[in-house]
Write a protein that holds these residues in place. Structure first.
Motif, mmCIF file in Angstrom:
data_model
loop_
_atom_site.group_PDB
_atom_site.id
_atom_site.type_symbol
_atom_site.label_atom_id
_atom_site.label_comp_id
_atom_site.label_asym_id
_atom_site.label_seq_id
_atom_site.Cartn_x
_atom_site.Cartn_y
_atom_site.Cartn_z
ATOM 1 N N VAL A 1 46.610 31.722 38.999
ATOM 2 C CA VAL A 1 46.043 31.042 40.199
ATOM 3 C C VAL A 1 44.694 31.274 40.146
ATOM 4 C CG1 VAL A 1 48.187 30.993 41.399
ATOM 5 C CG2 VAL A 1 46.635 32.861 41.981
ATOM 6 N N TYR A 2 43.738 30.554 40.936
ATOM 7 C CA TYR A 2 42.662 30.555 41.310
ATOM 8 C C TYR A 2 42.233 32.212 41.941
ATOM 9 C CZ TYR A 2 37.721 30.037 42.624
ATOM 10 O OH TYR A 2 36.537 30.265 43.036
ATOM 11 N N VAL A 3 41.404 32.724 41.420
ATOM 12 C CA VAL A 3 40.839 34.099 41.927
ATOM 13 C C VAL A 3 39.531 33.767 42.655
ATOM 14 C CG1 VAL A 3 40.027 36.378 41.320
ATOM 15 C CG2 VAL A 3 42.128 35.222 39.918
ATOM 16 N N THR A 4 39.592 34.256 43.806
ATOM 17 C CA THR A 4 38.372 34.291 44.512
ATOM 18 C C THR A 4 37.440 35.592 44.473
ATOM 19 O OG1 THR A 4 39.291 32.821 46.302
ATOM 20 C CG2 THR A 4 37.456 33.817 47.090
ATOM 21 N N GLY B 1 38.670 39.759 41.788
ATOM 22 C CA GLY B 1 38.715 39.196 42.957
ATOM 23 C C GLY B 1 39.941 39.165 43.703
ATOM 24 N N VAL B 2 40.301 38.343 44.596
ATOM 25 C CA VAL B 2 41.382 38.345 45.382
ATOM 26 C C VAL B 2 42.248 36.781 45.005
ATOM 27 C CG1 VAL B 2 41.016 39.861 47.128
ATOM 28 C CG2 VAL B 2 40.497 37.479 47.408
ATOM 29 N N ALA B 3 43.667 36.876 44.912
ATOM 30 C CA ALA B 3 44.326 35.528 44.806
ATOM 31 C C ALA B 3 45.594 35.483 45.894
ATOM 32 C CB ALA B 3 45.009 35.388 43.511
ATOM 33 N N ASN B 4 45.504 34.160 46.391
ATOM 34 C CA ASN B 4 46.776 33.986 47.079
ATOM 35 C C ASN B 4 48.067 33.700 46.756
ATOM 36 O OD1 ASN B 4 48.308 32.889 49.291
ATOM 37 N ND2 ASN B 4 46.863 31.638 50.296
ATOM 38 N N VAL B 5 48.830 34.645 46.793
ATOM 39 C CA VAL B 5 50.008 34.680 45.997
ATOM 40 C C VAL B 5 51.255 34.572 47.006
ATOM 41 C CG1 VAL B 5 51.613 35.711 44.349
ATOM 42 C CG2 VAL B 5 49.289 36.030 44.202
ATOM 43 N N VAL C 1 47.336 37.882 50.363
ATOM 44 C CA VAL C 1 46.084 37.878 49.547
ATOM 45 C C VAL C 1 46.125 39.356 48.764
ATOM 46 C CG1 VAL C 1 43.653 38.228 50.008
ATOM 47 C CG2 VAL C 1 44.767 36.692 51.410
ATOM 48 N N ILE C 2 46.063 39.308 47.593
ATOM 49 C CA ILE C 2 46.333 40.523 46.764
ATOM 50 C C ILE C 2 45.191 40.589 45.910
ATOM 51 C CG2 ILE C 2 47.591 41.719 45.015
ATOM 52 C CD1 ILE C 2 50.234 39.772 46.045
ATOM 53 N N PRO C 3 44.510 41.867 45.658
ATOM 54 C CA PRO C 3 43.408 42.065 44.619
ATOM 55 C C PRO C 3 44.023 41.983 43.253
ATOM 56 C CG PRO C 3 43.859 44.198 45.662
ATOM 57 C CD PRO C 3 44.933 43.143 46.428
ATOM 58 N N VAL C 4 43.160 41.129 42.352
ATOM 59 C CA VAL C 4 43.347 40.847 40.957
ATOM 60 C C VAL C 4 42.564 41.736 40.259
ATOM 61 C CG1 VAL C 4 43.367 39.154 39.026
ATOM 62 C CG2 VAL C 4 43.705 38.480 41.610
ATOM 63 N N LEU D 1 38.307 45.712 26.344
ATOM 64 C CA LEU D 1 38.764 44.687 25.467
ATOM 65 C C LEU D 1 37.685 43.478 25.641
ATOM 66 C CD1 LEU D 1 42.447 44.350 25.942
ATOM 67 C CD2 LEU D 1 41.369 45.441 24.006
ATOM 68 N N PRO D 2 37.456 42.552 24.743
ATOM 69 C CA PRO D 2 36.551 41.544 24.910
ATOM 70 C C PRO D 2 37.022 40.730 26.066
ATOM 71 C CG PRO D 2 37.514 41.616 22.634
ATOM 72 C CD PRO D 2 38.202 42.451 23.356
ATOM 73 N N GLN D 3 35.808 40.223 26.695
ATOM 74 C CA GLN D 3 36.345 39.528 27.946
ATOM 75 C C GLN D 3 36.328 38.056 27.574
ATOM 76 O OE1 GLN D 3 36.479 40.721 31.546
ATOM 77 N NE2 GLN D 3 36.950 42.500 30.277
ATOM 78 N N ARG D 4 37.216 37.257 28.448
ATOM 79 C CA ARG D 4 37.392 35.654 28.108
ATOM 80 C C ARG D 4 37.664 35.419 29.545
ATOM 81 N NH1 ARG D 4 42.405 34.231 28.678
ATOM 82 N NH2 ARG D 4 43.953 35.515 28.030
ATOM 83 N N GLU D 5 37.500 33.929 29.638
ATOM 84 C CA GLU D 5 37.892 33.211 30.858
ATOM 85 C C GLU D 5 39.442 33.418 31.036
ATOM 86 O OE1 GLU D 5 36.009 31.868 33.416
ATOM 87 O OE2 GLU D 5 34.281 32.888 32.030
ATOM 88 N N MET D 6 39.775 33.274 32.401
ATOM 89 C CA MET D 6 41.219 33.058 32.692
ATOM 90 C C MET D 6 41.852 31.763 32.302
ATOM 91 S SD MET D 6 43.809 34.101 35.663
ATOM 92 C CE MET D 6 42.349 34.575 36.927
ATOM 93 N N ALA D 7 43.096 31.915 31.376
ATOM 94 C CA ALA D 7 43.442 30.705 30.880
ATOM 95 C C ALA D 7 44.668 30.007 31.857
ATOM 96 C CB ALA D 7 43.891 30.609 29.353
ATOM 97 N N LEU D 8 44.929 28.746 31.814
ATOM 98 C CA LEU D 8 46.281 28.302 32.713
ATOM 99 C C LEU D 8 47.494 29.253 31.869
ATOM 100 C CD1 LEU D 8 45.389 24.505 32.791
ATOM 101 C CD2 LEU D 8 45.215 26.416 34.464
ATOM 102 N N THR D 9 47.540 29.486 30.844
ATOM 103 C CA THR D 9 48.616 30.168 30.199
ATOM 104 C C THR D 9 48.754 31.572 30.743
ATOM 105 O OG1 THR D 9 47.460 30.631 28.145
ATOM 106 C CG2 THR D 9 48.851 28.535 28.536
#
Length: 152
Positions: free
Chosen positions: A28-31, A42-46, A50-53, A62-70
């Motif tokens: 989900v979206y991470v604020t 950040g945090v996510a609304n699950v 509100v939970i820290p991510v 590990l190499p960083q990457r953007e979060m994917a929908l999968t």
């Protein structure tokens, strides 16, 4: 018989004790959370919480990457809080017993957040200790950031 939830990150596999895991949900979206330690994305609304991510890629360098929908968020518990761990994949529950588990102290004394290693035919799985995954400074910074966010 020990039971673990296995998370995948590129070629690295990490296991969490099943008893620490509440559930696995889609990403989900991470604020962003100002003032949080570097491993907290950040945090996510699950489901109203509100939970820290936590980005385990950062913890394991590990190499960083953007979060994917999968990607998946693994909602897990420590003694202090619930956390959401970002994983590329979750391959299910591993039931394990026997001599193929090696304590981390045997391999490299002083590992902070790895409890042990399970040797399987297709490779190794690191057993992650959620109670030690945040240093004292990181835990305090996260507490301050979460408290500050509540008052905005």
């Amino acid at each position: 018989m020990d039971e673990y939830v296995v998370l995948g990150f590129d070629a690295l596999r990490i296991a969490l004790p099943l008893s620490d895991v509440e559930r696995v949900v889609r990403a989900v979206y991470v604020t962003p959370l100002p003032g949080a330690p570097a491993i907290v994305s950040g945090v996510a609304n699950v489901q109203g919480r509100v939970i820290p991510v936590v980005d385990l890629r950062r913890r394991f360098r590990l190499p960083q990457r953007e979060m994917a929908l999968t990607d998946r968020l693994v909602i897990a518990h420590t003694a202090q809080r619930a956390v959401a761990l970002v994983a590329d994949s979750v391959s299910g529950v591993l039931e394990h017993a026997g001599p193929d588990r090696v304590d981390a102290e045997t391999i490299l004394p002083g590992l902070e957040y790895v409890d042990g290693v399970v040797k399987l035919d297709d490779g190794l799985i690191l057993i992650h200790d959620l109670e030690r995954f945040l240093s004292l400074d990181e835990a305090e910074a996260l507490d301050r950031a979460m408290t500050a966010a509540e008052y905005r």
